[in-house]
Design a protein around this motif. Structure first.
Motif, PDB file in Angstrom:
ATOM      1  N   THR A   1       0.836  -1.207   0.000  1.00  0.00           N
ATOM      2  CA  THR A   1       0.000   0.000   0.000  1.00  0.00           C
ATOM      3  C   THR A   1       0.864   1.248   0.000  1.00  0.00           C
ATOM      4  O   THR A   1       0.583   2.212  -0.710  1.00  0.00           O
ATOM      5  CB  THR A   1      -0.947  -0.008   1.217  1.00  0.00           C
TER       6      THR A   1
ATOM      7  N   ALA B   1       2.376   1.748  -3.479  1.00  0.00           N
ATOM      8  CA  ALA B   1       1.442   1.930  -4.594  1.00  0.00           C
ATOM      9  C   ALA B   1       1.538   3.299  -5.272  1.00  0.00           C
ATOM     10  O   ALA B   1       1.577   3.365  -6.505  1.00  0.00           O
ATOM     11  CB  ALA B   1       0.009   1.650  -4.146  1.00  0.00           C
ATOM     12  N   PRO B   2       1.578   4.424  -4.529  1.00  0.00           N
ATOM     13  CA  PRO B   2       1.656   5.716  -5.224  1.00  0.00           C
ATOM     14  C   PRO B   2       2.922   5.863  -6.069  1.00  0.00           C
ATOM     15  O   PRO B   2       2.897   6.453  -7.139  1.00  0.00           O
ATOM     16  CB  PRO B   2       1.650   6.749  -4.099  1.00  0.00           C
ATOM     17  N   TRP B   3       4.030   5.303  -5.596  1.00  0.00           N
ATOM     18  CA  TRP B   3       5.286   5.419  -6.337  1.00  0.00           C
ATOM     19  C   TRP B   3       5.275   4.497  -7.550  1.00  0.00           C
ATOM     20  O   TRP B   3       5.820   4.852  -8.599  1.00  0.00           O
ATOM     21  CB  TRP B   3       6.472   5.121  -5.416  1.00  0.00           C
ATOM     22  N   ASN B   4       4.645   3.337  -7.442  1.00  0.00           N
ATOM     23  CA  ASN B   4       4.507   2.456  -8.608  1.00  0.00           C
ATOM     24  C   ASN B   4       3.663   3.123  -9.687  1.00  0.00           C
ATOM     25  O   ASN B   4       3.994   3.080 -10.876  1.00  0.00           O
ATOM     26  CB  ASN B   4       3.877   1.118  -8.215  1.00  0.00           C
ATOM     27  N   LEU B   5       2.586   3.763  -9.281  1.00  0.00           N
ATOM     28  CA  LEU B   5       1.720   4.460 -10.224  1.00  0.00           C
ATOM     29  C   LEU B   5       2.471   5.610 -10.891  1.00  0.00           C
ATOM     30  O   LEU B   5       2.400   5.790 -12.109  1.00  0.00           O
ATOM     31  CB  LEU B   5       0.470   4.984  -9.508  1.00  0.00           C
ATOM     32  N   ALA B   6       3.206   6.382 -10.102  1.00  0.00           N
ATOM     33  CA  ALA B   6       3.978   7.503 -10.655  1.00  0.00           C
ATOM     34  C   ALA B   6       5.025   6.998 -11.652  1.00  0.00           C
ATOM     35  O   ALA B   6       5.236   7.612 -12.700  1.00  0.00           O
ATOM     36  CB  ALA B   6       4.653   8.291  -9.529  1.00  0.00           C
TER      37      ALA B   6
ATOM     38  N   ARG C   1       4.839   4.302 -13.487  1.00  0.00           N
ATOM     39  CA  ARG C   1       4.168   3.878 -14.726  1.00  0.00           C
ATOM     40  C   ARG C   1       3.758   5.063 -15.576  1.00  0.00           C
ATOM     41  O   ARG C   1       3.720   4.975 -16.800  1.00  0.00           O
ATOM     42  CB  ARG C   1       2.953   3.017 -14.391  1.00  0.00           C
ATOM     43  N   ARG C   2       3.426   6.178 -14.939  1.00  0.00           N
ATOM     44  CA  ARG C   2       2.973   7.365 -15.688  1.00  0.00           C
ATOM     45  C   ARG C   2       4.135   8.206 -16.207  1.00  0.00           C
ATOM     46  O   ARG C   2       3.940   9.032 -17.090  1.00  0.00           O
ATOM     47  CB  ARG C   2       2.097   8.228 -14.784  1.00  0.00           C
TER      48      ARG C   2
END
Length: 77
Positions: A59, A62-67, A69-70
């Motif tokens: 959890t 998650a924000p760093w994984n999303l960043a 990917r973007r």
């Protein structure tokens, strides 16, 4: 923390910032959930159920994984 152009960046709560620091130490490499659990739970007492510490670690990442990917991909020469 501020960006180069002076925009204030919210890096989240303490454990989430620790995940970011761990990821920054391994640029371009995958950091396993097991490694995150081992590193993060040195500071805090590990929950009684191991699956909870793994879930919490994922959890926080998650924000760093999303960043990641973007983010635009860098091309190698």
């Amino acid at each position: 923390m501020e960006s180069a152009d002076g925009v204030r960046l919210d890096l989240g709560p303490r454990m989430q910032r620790m995940v970011l620091a761990l990821l920054a130490l391994e640029p371009g490499r995958i950091v396993s959930t097991d490694r995150l659990v081992d590193e993060l739970w040195v500071t805090w007492s590990r929950p009684a159920r191991p699956e909870r510490s793994r879930r919490t670690s994922r959890t926080c990442a998650a924000p760093w994984n999303l960043a990641a990917r973007r983010a635009p991909r860098r091309r190698s020469c």
